[in-house]
Design a protein around this motif. Structure first.
Motif, PDB file in Angstrom:
ATOM      1  N   SER A  19      16.594  43.650  85.463  1.00 22.54           N
ATOM      2  CA  SER A  19      16.496  42.344  86.114  1.00 22.54           C
ATOM      3  C   SER A  19      15.466  42.348  87.230  1.00 22.54           C
ATOM      4  O   SER A  19      14.747  41.371  87.439  1.00 22.54           O
ATOM      5  N   ARG A  26      12.043  42.087  85.718  1.00 26.69           N
ATOM      6  CA  ARG A  26      11.814  40.720  85.240  1.00 26.69           C
ATOM      7  C   ARG A  26      11.513  39.796  86.415  1.00 26.69           C
ATOM      8  O   ARG A  26      10.636  38.930  86.339  1.00 26.69           O
ATOM      9  N   LEU A  56       9.444  42.187  78.746  1.00 27.59           N
ATOM     10  CA  LEU A  56      10.225  41.655  79.862  1.00 27.59           C
ATOM     11  C   LEU A  56      10.714  40.248  79.573  1.00 27.59           C
ATOM     12  O   LEU A  56      11.128  39.534  80.472  1.00 27.59           O
ATOM     13  N   GLU A 106      13.074  37.144  78.385  1.00 33.15           N
ATOM     14  CA  GLU A 106      14.500  36.908  78.548  1.00 33.15           C
ATOM     15  C   GLU A 106      15.229  37.106  77.234  1.00 33.15           C
ATOM     16  O   GLU A 106      14.684  36.902  76.158  1.00 33.15           O
ATOM     17  N   LEU A 146      15.896  34.276  86.813  1.00 34.37           N
ATOM     18  CA  LEU A 146      15.283  34.892  85.640  1.00 34.37           C
ATOM     19  C   LEU A 146      15.441  34.058  84.385  1.00 34.37           C
ATOM     20  O   LEU A 146      14.885  34.387  83.342  1.00 34.37           O
TER      21      LEU A 146
END
Length: 1341
Positions: free
Chosen positions: A977, A980, A1172, A1174, A1327
């Motif tokens: 996370s 990202r 990276l 989602e 994110l």
């Protein structure tokens, strides 16, 4: 030859032959006459053969009738006395007829049976016939007739006779009798030695008390080969036999039969454990019989060798023997033997350590008694025993050695019960002189734990009295909590807790009154008397007797009391010998005790003051004692102030520090004027340039204890430091070089001046500080870059290095409370001290950082220094950096879990050690050595990114966290996370650096994913990440697609994995043991590290330095039960040695299931280079030009492991920050501090900024830690229209709740004001959104 005797023998012999039916009396009379007559006959001794032959014929003729009578009837007679007289006659006949037997061979068996039966009665020494039986034995021994039994094949009779001898002979028998038996045995053994005969000898002689050991002398020549036989039981018997022989006093067997002794010594290294143990068991008797001589020395050497035997049974026996020998002769025992026996307290086997503790305590008690009686003087090698015993506190494998039990050893076992306090104190003083810092730590741990129990017991007793008065539920809950705390100080907490609850139900108040009185009895003798009386009163049948014994011991002053303190002060006052070492030891011991028990000094104030007035060499310790015990003493400050004032002006810096602390401890509210007077005196001394280092120390300490006093003189002091110290140039007369410190005096003064300024911003108590911090921070910034506050002031490189180190340490100190004001630049320069050109600067900075992080005294982001130092040129610094990093990760991971699990403490994602990656990436992106834009050299990237790789590898190492899979999974998801989030952010300082941030995020993401052997899906990663707004800001929408080459990325990761590994020293101690067997590399309970030789690569360069020395480490990978894949063929495998613990919500799987899961996840998962992007394809895209990344990772590419319980809350809803108008914004908080914690790891504080710029105000509590990231809680407060009630949530759930709260804000909340605080706000990166807008809002706190 007497003719009359021959005639009488012949005549009576004929009569006995004719009297076939004669009565017993008649036969007895005749046999007595014959026996007497035979005793008068001598053997033919004529030198002439003719005459000797003639005499022999006469003798044969004379005894022929008697021989006939014996064979016909007397040999079978049933009467014992008749048979005894017959045996006497036969023995005499053998004597006079020797060397020829008086009977034919066919009759000899029965003849010898009669003789052996007579020997069987020798045990009855009280019998009236005993002397006659001894006579037969003597005659048989003299004529050596028993050897005839060997000629006639009567071996069974020989065995029977030997058994008879062993069964009847006692040590209280006459020596002549034993000599006769030994003579007979020797004659037989000299003629023929059979295995059966030797077996009889060995079997009988090993039976204690069954025979005289002197009998063994007869079999010495035949025992050597018994020691060499293949049969273990025979060797054991032989060893025991020789041991008895060697122990014979005055026989000197070891000297007379040296070959046998040498062979006996070899049995100490026999291949059989049982033989070695038997040899050791024989040593004590031998040594006590022969305490001197070369042989005894050889035996002691053999014992010393067995103390290091590979078998624990042998080592245990060696400890027992060594201690027994020491107790038998304490005065002359070998110091080396005692020392090596003491080392067995560190044995790898718990059983050996336990036995060593038991035996060595016995030795030490005996030694203490000898010293008190005046038979011995205090000796170092005996005083090392309690020193080594204290080190058992560090033993993690055995609960018997924990400080809870070691307290009882010191209190009840170490010293004899009747030993006086004065004698005990003498020993404590001497052994304290032998203490190392580890000893002091263990010693203090035991005392402090005892003190904590005493305090908690006082709280419990007070709560119990309160419960009687009101009986509220709250009081009962507090009692339960108190009981749990007290139970933790016992060896078995669960059992102790149960006993406490039963005790709490007791109605007898006398028990609790006694416990309370024990807490007040400060003298050890009074405490012991009270305790003994108490235990006698309750009686041994009391159901809680055992527990009350333990409790009353733990709560009483039975290790040290006020009488010990008095004895120490008496020794210091009357140290006529002038022994400086013991004087210093006495002062150190006094300080160690008073640090834990300051009240014990009460009543000794006058004596302490007299000692201080002597101005002795130990004044610094005495002043420190006064500072610690001040609030507990009935001592007027005015009485002691002149001494303390003189120390502040003229003493050393250390003395001045404690002198100011002592004034603060003794000064009442109405006596604060002493600080004002002292401060004026110090300022005058400063201008007079008298003892400036000490004066600066005193001023800095006053600033910490009395802020108002220092601020009254602040302008003058600060001006002097800036103008007269910082501006001193090379031509100043103070610039002489100081060899002790490795820098010039001018440099030293600059450092002292800097410390004074820094201390003025770090008061001990919470108070408002009016000084401006920015001026000091500007000075520190210049020092960190140039090594001096101003250009041209310092030219010496060594001085510059010292200045840089002092500046970096100062930043660390200020970060405790002023972290909000420390700029990004200063933070970066401080961390880069870990890459300083000076070795000693790097080492000392890392050590200081480690110490402060361990104490939770600085923000966790400073742990980035460890990552940078993992690529240091020097191997020892590399190892220390890995070790420090591992300790940081382990400790902070567990405490982050505790924070988020505790409703009272709350928690945040930023609490996790993985969050420091946010700062490390920023530091690397701003490094001037970052590879250029078109660089395709994977080796250069590996070198540059090695700090990041090492940190990530450690963060997801299951070994470092003792096998806690949940912590590893959480770290893995949090890292994904973070990367990202960074990809969606940009550099707030220099937007041109943003691509570098993204490249590092790409590399980090791919590297972490490649380590995901547990199959944790990235879809479980947190959806919302906090980033510090002083470093990052939300994507402005101008970013382009990442152009970093995927192929190059794979090469970089593969190259690092093929050459890098964590060093053994970075792993927990239980994980360092290595095994040679490669088959043990599979998943086992106690695995070990396996270092394979892989490709070596220079990993030290991060763009600022180039490493020439290549080092190899042990990689932190996941355990496999298959061959290493081709992509990591050159990597180094890790075999864990530490036990996997499941704590704080960790998985409760059995080891077997854990092993299966590890095998499954490591063997079946498919590792691809992920992007990276989602995990959720339905994410709302709010900005068209947002960057997207190539997806190489699919949900089916790995076996998905269950996330930890702490992650589940955030999986439900994505976090979107929106308003009624539909706009998406990021809140820009005024400060980056979400909370402050005290030096304790889990205590929350608050930071309050006053309206005045650059001023800092603390609440009325201790200082704490300020985190660099933003606070969600304060973010909501900043808006002002959100819900007013705050609630602590888990860090991952916190993100979702934050989103939920912000969606309810009215539209008017969008309009913000410009931020007026230097420190910018934290960015909240969603994110699940490709781009977000930014919003700022000022909030006054």
């Amino acid at each position: 030859m007497a003719e009359s005797a021959l005639h009488l023998v012949s005549e009576i012999g004929a009569q006995l032959g004719r009297q076939t039916r004669s009565g017993k009396d008649s036969i007895l009379k005749s046999l007595k006459q014959v026996a007497n007559a035979l005793s008068e006959i001598e053997q033919p001794s004529s030198r002439e053969a003719a005459k000797k032959l003639e005499a022999t014929k006469k003798l044969e003729v004379a005894i022929k009738p008697l021989r006939k009578a014996i064979l016909q009837s007397l040999l079978q007679h049933k009467d014992k006395e008749v048979r005894l007289l017959v045996a006497i006659c036969i023995s005499e006949m053998f004597r006079v007829m020797a060397p020829e037997p008086p009977f034919e061979d066919k009759y000899l068996r029965d003849i010898f049976k009669l003789i052996v039966s007579t020997f069987s009665e020798l045990a009855d020494s009280a019998s009236p016939f005993f002397s006659r039986r001894v006579k037969i034995l003597e005659t048989v021994a003299q004529c050596k007739c028993c050897v005839i039994m060997l000629d006639i094949d009567c071996n069974d009779l020989v065995l029977e006779m030997f058994n008879v001898f062993f069964s009847v002979v006692r040590e209280n028998h006459q020596q002549s009798l034993i000599n006769h038996i030994m003579s007979i045995m020797t004659h037989i053994l000299n003629e023929e030695t059979s295995q059966t005969v030797l077996d009889v000898i060995l079997r009988n002689l090993v039976k204690e008390g069954k025979c005289a050991p002197q009998m063994l002398l007869a079999v010495i020549p035949n025992l050597t080969h018994e020691l060499l036989t293949d049969q273990v039981d025979v060797r054991i018997k032989a060893v025991n036999l020789i041991g008895k022989l060697l122990a014979l006093p005055k026989h000197h067997v070891a000297q007379d039969y040296h070959d046998l002794f040498v062979e006996f010594l070899k049995r100490f290294s026999d291949k059989s454990v049982e033989v070695r143990v038997s040899a050791l068991q024989c040593v004590k008797a031998f040594y006590m019989a022969n305490p001197s001589g070369a042989e005894s020395h050889e035996v002691l050497t053999a014992i010393e060798d067995r103390l290091l035997d590979f078998d624990d049974r042998v080592r245990t026996q060696a400890v027992i023997v060594a201690c027994d020998l020491a107790q038998s002769n304490l005065k002359f025992v070998s110091p080396k033997l005692i020392s090596q026996a003491t080392e067995r307290l560190r044995d790898k086997k718990v059983s050996v350590r336990k036995k060593a503790l038991h035996k060595l305590v016995e030795v030490y008690r005996n030694y203490c008694n000898k010293c008190s009686e005046g038979h011995m003087t205090i000796s170092d090698h005996f005083e090392q025993i309690p020193c080594k015993i204290l080190m058992l506190c560090y033993d993690k494998d055995c609960k018997e050695f924990r400080s809870q039990n070691m307290e009882l050893v010191l209190a009840e076992d170490l010293f004899p019960a009747l030993l006086s306090v004065e004698e005990r104190t003498r020993h404590w003083i001497h052994l304290f002189s032998l203490f190392t810092p580890l000893h002091v730590k263990a010693f203090s741990s035991i005392l402090s734990q005892k003190r904590r129990l005493q305090k908690e017991l006082q709280i419990y007793l007070a709560l119990r009295r309160e419960e009687k008065e009101n009986g509220s539920e709250e009081t009962q809950n507090r009692i339960k909590a108190s009981i749990m705390k007290m139970a933790a100080f016992f060896p078995d907490p669960s059992k102790a807790e149960d006993s406490f609850h039963k005790l709490n139900q007791m109605k007898d108040n006398n028990t609790f009154k006694t416990l309370a009185s024990l807490l007040d009895e400060l003298q050890i003798r009074d405490a012991q008397t009270t305790r003994d009386k108490f235990l006698k009163t309750i009686g041994g049948r009391h159901p809680q007797y055992e527990f009350l014994c333990s409790l009353s011991s733990k709560c009483s002053y039975n290790i040290f009391g006020s009488d010990h303190i008095q004895c120490i002060l008496d020794y210091l006052s009357s140290n006529r010998s002038g022994n400086k070492l013991l004087e210093a030891s006495s002062a150190n011991l006094l300080l160690a005790i008073i640090s834990i028990y300051p009240s014990l000094l009460r009543g000794s104030e006058v004596q302490l003051q007299m000692l201080m007035e002597k101005n002795s060499q130990i004044n610094d310790k005495l002043i420190e004692v006064l500072a610690k015990a001040g609030p507990h003493l009935s001592l007027k400050l005015s009485d002691i102030y002149p001494i303390l004032e003189r120390v502040c002006l003229e003493g050393s810096r250390m003395q001045a520090k404690f002198a100011v602390a002592a004034i603060a401890a003794l000064a009442g509210v109405s006596e604060q004027f002493f600080f004002s007077e002292l401060c004026k005196e110090l300022v005058d001394s400063l201008h007079s340039r008298r003892n400036i280092p000490t004066v600066l120390q005193s001023l800095g300490c006053i600033a910490q204890y009395s802020v108002s006093t220092f601020e009254a003189q602040d302008g003058e002091i600060t001006s002097y430091i800036n103008e007269k110290i910082f501006q001193v140039d090379a031509s100043d007369d103070l610039n002489s070089f100081n060899d002790t410190y490795g820098c010039s005096n001018s440099c030293k003064l600059k450092i002292y001046g800097l410390k004074t300024l820094i201390k003025s911003f770090l008061p001990h108590r919470a108070t408002r500080i009016r000084q401006k911090i920015n001026e000091v921070l500007d000075i520190l910034s210049k020092m960190l870059q140039k090594g001096g506050a101003f250009d041209g002031v310092i030219s010496c490189e060594s001085d510059k290095a010292h200045i840089r180190l002092a500046a970096a340490k100062s930043v660390l100190q200020l970060s405790k409370r002023w972290d909000l004001h420390i700029s990004t630049e200063i933070f970066r320069f401080t961390i880069l001290t870990a890459k300083d050109s000076s070795f000693f600067v790097r080492r000392l900075f890392l050590d200081k950082t480690h110490k402060l992080l361990k104490e939770h005294a600085i923000p966790s982001r400073y742990a980035c220094a460890f990552a940078l130092a993992t690529s240091d040129r020097l191997k020892d610094l590399q190892d220390n950096s890995f070790k420090y990093m591992a300790e940081f990760i382990k400790e902070y991971s567990r405490e982050a879990r505790i924070r988020q699990a505790s409703a009272a403490q709350g928690g945040s994602i930023t609490d996790y050690p993985a969050y420091i990656v946010v700062f490390l990436i920023y530091l690397l992106a701003h490094d001037t050595g970052f590879p250029h834009e078109n660089c395709q050299d994977e080796e250069l990237y590996v070198q540059f990114c090695s700090p990041l790789f090492h940190l990530l590898e450690a963060l997801v190492s299951i070994t470092i966290v003792d096998g806690d899979r949940d912590l590893v999974n959480d770290a893995h998801l949090l890292l994904l996370s973070i990367f990202r989030a960074i990809k969606k952010a940009e550099d707030v300082v220099d937007a041109q650096n943003t691509p570098k941030l993204h490249i590092l995020a790409d590399i980090g993401f791919s590297f972490v994913t490649s380590l995901n052997h547990n199959g944790v899906s990235s879809s479980h990663a947190p959806a919302l990440i906090l980033l510090p707004s002083s470093l990052y800001r939300a994507n402005s929408g101008c970013l382009t697609r990442s152009s970093f080459d995927d192929c190059l990325l794979e090469k970089i990761i593969h190259m690092f994995k093929s050459c890098s590994s964590l060093p053994i020293s970075s792993l927990p101690k239980r994980g360092r043991k290595c095994q040679e067997d490669d088959t043990q590399s599979k998943i086992i309970k106690n695995n070990t590290l396996n270092l394979a030789h892989g490709k070596q690569l220079d990993l030290s360069t991060t763009g600022t330095e180039t490493q020439k020395n290549v080092s190899q480490y042990i990689s932190v990978g996941h355990r496999r039960k298959r061959a290493v894949s081709s992509t990591a063929s050159d990597s180094v495998g890790l075999r864990e040695c530490s036990t996997i613990n499941h704590q704080h919500g960790a998985s409760k799987k059995s080891e077997k299931n854990l092993e299966k899961e590890l095998l499954s996840s490591s063997c079946d998962s498919v590792t691809l280079r992920p992007s990276l992007a989602e995990s959720h394809p339905s994410i709302q895209i709010l900005e068209r030009n947002a960057p997207s990344f190539k997806e190489n990772l699919r949900d089916s590419s790995s076996i998905i492991a269950e996330p930890s319980n702490y992650l589940r809350a955030k999986l439900k809803d994505p976090c979107n920050i929106t308003y009624d108008s539909g706009e998406v914004e990021v809140l820009c908080l005024e400060t980056e501090s979400c909370e402050t914690t005290s030096n304790g790891p889990l205590v929350e504080r608050e930071v309050v900024l006053s309206d005045e710029s650059n001023t800092f105000q603390l609440p009325s509590s201790d200082s704490g830690e300020h985190f660099f990231h933003g606070s969600l809680k304060k973010a909501v407060d900043a808006i002002g229209d959100a819900a007013t009630q705050q609630q602590k949530v888990s860090p991952f759930e916190e993100c979702r709740k934050f989103s939920d709260r912000t969606t309810r804000l009215p539209a008017k909340a969008k309009k913000g004001r410009k931020t007026s605080v230097d420190t910018s706000a934290s960015e909240v990166i969603n994110l699940n959104e490709n781009a977000v807008a930014k919003r700022t809002r000022r909030q006054k706190i």
